[in-house]
Design an enzyme around this catalytic site. Structure first.
Site: not given
Length: 564
Positions: A129, A181, A247, A269-270, A272, A414, A496
């Site tokens: 990642q 995450g 979904n 959503t994942s 990728h 930041c 990502g």
């Protein structure tokens, strides 16, 4: 060599006692361990930190070897890590990084998911990642301010179009999906901007986790309840975030057909990785087995579902909503499935963030190796003292101090720009030296930064000069950070957005209170965001040219013009 121990609970040590030969090595060790803290990682037993497949180490034997090596590594040695596996220790010098990391890099013609998975199955690589395999993930907070800044920019755009007043998201409903995450930051970022969010998620444990950590307010049992709660909060101009189990490929088309009053739509959503996206009609409980047993069929169905998902997003845009891609390649996957309008809405960087990149601004982050939240509170106060005129920073630090739940080692993020990061690093190092902080800090950033990535579907989408896919920039960034004295440097593929779609570099530098650390921090934290300024000057952005001229960033091609 095989590991003598498999999955176990991992937690970074706290305090000022060293288990390695120096703080540079100790910092790398603790951050590796912190990435796998159960408070931080999605699936720590599988070494997965976030993003469905992003790992901190290739396997437990590799993890054990890295821990063992970091504890014995000298201050003039460098450990080399090839896709989560330590492959060598070389004698270098005290200015060199203690660790150099390369993750999931494949030669161009082989840079696709099928080849990557074949090699991964052979035990030859892993997916890092962005901050998982570079040991600077700090939990959902890591993406929170970037998401907050993006939604603040959305609010400003809506206000400029007279769609909503006040420059906040008050009185709006945002529809999105994904509470992993990265996506888990979305509901809190929306409510920090005073808006209402409905977030669709197929994994009930993720909804529960985000509520437990204060990133999500409530769970709705069905779409009717979610809409009722959202409309009530919107009409009261009361911030509220709602998790909706379902979904996204099924829920978004249904909400569109029902004429749901949605103002803003995005997605986290994942997408990728098609094997991490739940196809329509498949139960979540069956997802893992289906993906493992029939990956090609699963991928086809996932892409078809992403096409339906994206088609609904375009439908909301046609109905007047503000719609944007948040960098997970869902548009590209929908296009692969045959949906012709997949790219009808923009990515978030060209739509909202690029002006910040032109100034060298990006997601600067740090973690307290002491484990003491008081150290983060002290750094927050130091930043307010350093930058008293920065009202948005002050507002962010106040909100973060009140609402951010620490995961693992206490940390903060930041967005600081060229010159600001170096000033912060200098102050932090002085605070360690004076004893104001209980232990050293690690200072790093997301790989999603102003000058460290080539990603045509996200950070470098729609560059002014058409240089979206030029990948020299992250390589230059990584080499410059090595030359500048970073404590560890990483170069990854995929991130990502998925295999074949990006190259990106990361750096972490330790503030241990020594004069040497101070010199390193000054160089790294000047040069690292400086690559963002020069990258955008080279692409022809006037905003970056003004920053370079004002702050003395040398641009050889511009110097030639001045002396012509």
């Amino acid at each position: 060599m095989t590991s003598t121990a498999g999955p176990r609970t991992v937690r970074a040590p706290r305090g000022s006692e060293l288990s390695a030969l120096g703080w540079q090595q100790e910092a790398a060790l603790r951050m590796l361990q912190n990435n796998l803290d159960p408070e931080v990682a999605e699936h720590p037993d599988k070494l997965v930190v976030y993003g469905g497949t992003g790992k901190a180490a290739r396997d437990w034997a590799s993890f054990d070897a890295m821990v063992r090596t970091l504890r014995t590594l000298r201050g003039d040695e460098t450990m080399l890590v090839q896709s989560g596996r330590p492959v060598g220790v070389m004698t270098t010098h005290e200015w060199a990084p203690r660790v150099l990391i390369a993750n999931s890099n494949l030669v161009g013609d082989w840079a696709n998911w099928e080849e990557f998975r074949r090699l991964e199955q052979l035990g030859l690589t892993m997916y890092g990642q962005m901050t998982a395999g570079s040991w600077i993930y700090i939990g959902t907070q890591g993406i929170l301010q970037g998401t907050y800044e993006t939604f603040a920019a959305v609010a400003a755009k809506l206000a400029s179009q007279n769609k909503h007043s006040g420059g906040s998201l008050a009185g709006t409903i945002t529809l999105t999906a994904g509470l992993g995450g990265m996506g888990g930051a979305q509901p809190l970022a929306v409510t920090m901007n005073d808006g209402v969010a409905i977030v669709v998620e197929c994994d009930p444990s993720r909804i529960a986790r985000r509520i437990e950590h204060g990133y999500l307010d409530v769970r709705a049992e069905n779409t009717a309840e979610a809409l009722r709660l959202a409309v009530e909060a919107r009409d009261a101009r009361r911030p509220l975030s709602i998790g909706l189990l379902g979904n996204a490929a099924e829920v978004l088309p249904r909400l569109l057909a029902e004429g749901a009053p949605i103002d803003i739509v995005t997605d986290q959503t994942s997408a990728h990785d098609p094997l991490s996206y739940l196809p329509a009609g498949v139960d979540f409980a069956d997802m893992a087995a289906y993906a493992a047993e029939k990956p090609a069929d699963f991928t086809r169905r996932a892409r078809e579902s992403m096409a339906a998902h994206v088609e609904a997003m375009v439908g909301f845009q046609d109905a007047g909503a503000e719609v944007f891609d948040y960098g997970n390649s869902i548009r590209g996957e929908a296009q692969l499935a045959g949906y012709a309008r997949a790219f009808d809405f923009p990515g978030f960087v060209p739509a909202y963030i690029r002006p910040l990149f032109c100034e060298g601004k990006g997601p600067f982050r740090w973690a307290a190796l002491s484990g003491d939240p008081a150290d983060i509170a002290a750094t927050d106060r130091a930043l307010l003292d350093l930058f008293p005129e920065n009202e948005s920073l002050a507002r962010w630090l106040k909100l973060a101090g009140e609402r951010v739940h620490y995961q693992g080692l206490p940390a903060r993020i930041c967005w600081l720009g060229y010159g600001e990061r170096a000033a912060a690093g200098e102050r932090f190092n002085d605070m360690v030296a004076s004893g104001e902080l209980a232990a050293p800090l690690v200072l790093g950033r997301d790989h999603l930064d102003c000058g460290s990535v080539a990603s045509p579907y996200r950070e470098t989408e729609a560059m002014r000069d058409g240089s979206d896919a030029i990948a020299d920039w992250p390589l230059l960034n990584a080499m410059l950070n090595v030359a500048s004295g970073a404590s560890w440097v990483s170069l990854h593929h995929g991130g990502g957005v998925g295999m074949g779609r990006s190259l990106h570099a990361g750096q972490v530098t330790v503030a241990d209170g020594t004069p040497l650390a101070g010199e390193k921090l000054l160089r790294v934290l000047t040069n690292d965001p400086g690559t963002g300024v020069i990258r955008h000057v080279d692409a022809g952005y006037p905003e970056a040219e003004a920053v370079a001229a004002d702050r003395g960033v040398r641009i050889p091609m511009r110097e030639g013009e001045q002396h012509a």
